[in-house]
Design an enzyme around this catalytic site. Sequence first.
Site, mmCIF file in Angstrom:
data_model
loop_
_atom_site.group_PDB
_atom_site.id
_atom_site.type_symbol
_atom_site.label_atom_id
_atom_site.label_comp_id
_atom_site.label_asym_id
_atom_site.label_seq_id
_atom_site.Cartn_x
_atom_site.Cartn_y
_atom_site.Cartn_z
ATOM 1 N N ASP A 15 21.187 37.786 80.371
ATOM 2 C CA ASP A 15 20.420 37.009 81.348
ATOM 3 C C ASP A 15 19.828 35.758 80.703
ATOM 4 O O ASP A 15 19.552 35.736 79.496
ATOM 5 C CB ASP A 15 19.304 37.886 81.916
ATOM 6 C CG ASP A 15 18.701 37.313 83.190
ATOM 7 O OD1 ASP A 15 19.355 36.467 83.830
ATOM 8 O OD2 ASP A 15 17.578 37.717 83.538
ATOM 9 N N ASN A 63 26.251 38.767 92.663
ATOM 10 C CA ASN A 63 26.501 37.373 92.256
ATOM 11 C C ASN A 63 27.490 36.661 93.171
ATOM 12 O O ASN A 63 27.563 35.424 93.164
ATOM 13 C CB ASN A 63 27.010 37.312 90.813
ATOM 14 C CG ASN A 63 25.945 37.607 89.787
ATOM 15 O OD1 ASN A 63 26.244 38.064 88.682
ATOM 16 N ND2 ASN A 63 24.679 37.373 90.127
#
Length: 246
Positions: A15, A63
């Site tokens: 991340d 996503n």
Amino acid sequence: MDRNIIPQHIAIIMDGNGRWATEQGKERTAGHVAGVDTVRRITAECVRLGVKYLTLYAFSTENWNRPQAEVAALMNLVLTSLKRELFDENNVRMRMIGDRSRLPENVRNAMEKLEADTASYDAMTVTIALSYSSRWELTDAMQRIACKVKAGEIAPEDITEDTINHNLDSGFQPDPDLLIRTGGEQRISNYLLWQIAYSELYFTPVYWPDFKEADLHKAIESFQSKQRRYGKTEAQIEEEESKLNS
């Protein structure tokens, strides 16, 4: 860091790519490109340390809801960055987990070819979680098991934890010993929820593009400082260790 207590399986939530790029005044995709270099370095270091499984959260089912331009750039990055040379030079096998049906055909074909081409490599297995979420994986596993029950291959009362494990997309590898999340957030984000029941969790504010070998060592040192009891008492664990060492 004790080289005798290296996690067999490390899972990473990579991340912070987008925020890393934004803070440098760059497009978000520049962060993903920089993150690929980190993948190369951390893969090589895990091999050097003796880690046997490395699972990387590259793209979640959620996503797909990102802006179309970013999704397209990420899919193109998969094609251009996951080259066989990365796996050849480290003797590393590549596996993929995730909903392959949602991937563009060229990406799916490239991933499956890479899986086949690296099948004989045995220094470490790198699993790319692409178009993946734990809820998708568990739903898929339940559907597989339900089909077997319907076909009379298994009775409902015979379904065990092992049955579920064997029907997971990731069922070919052991559960993670250590889960690392970069970027400062402290949540699991729908990643390997079944598998991390007893994993040690390590969160770091370091963005993935800035995550270095030294940061990996810190995470492993944190893992080594913990006593993994799996529901037992500390005294039980110490007694078992004493018997092993005697």
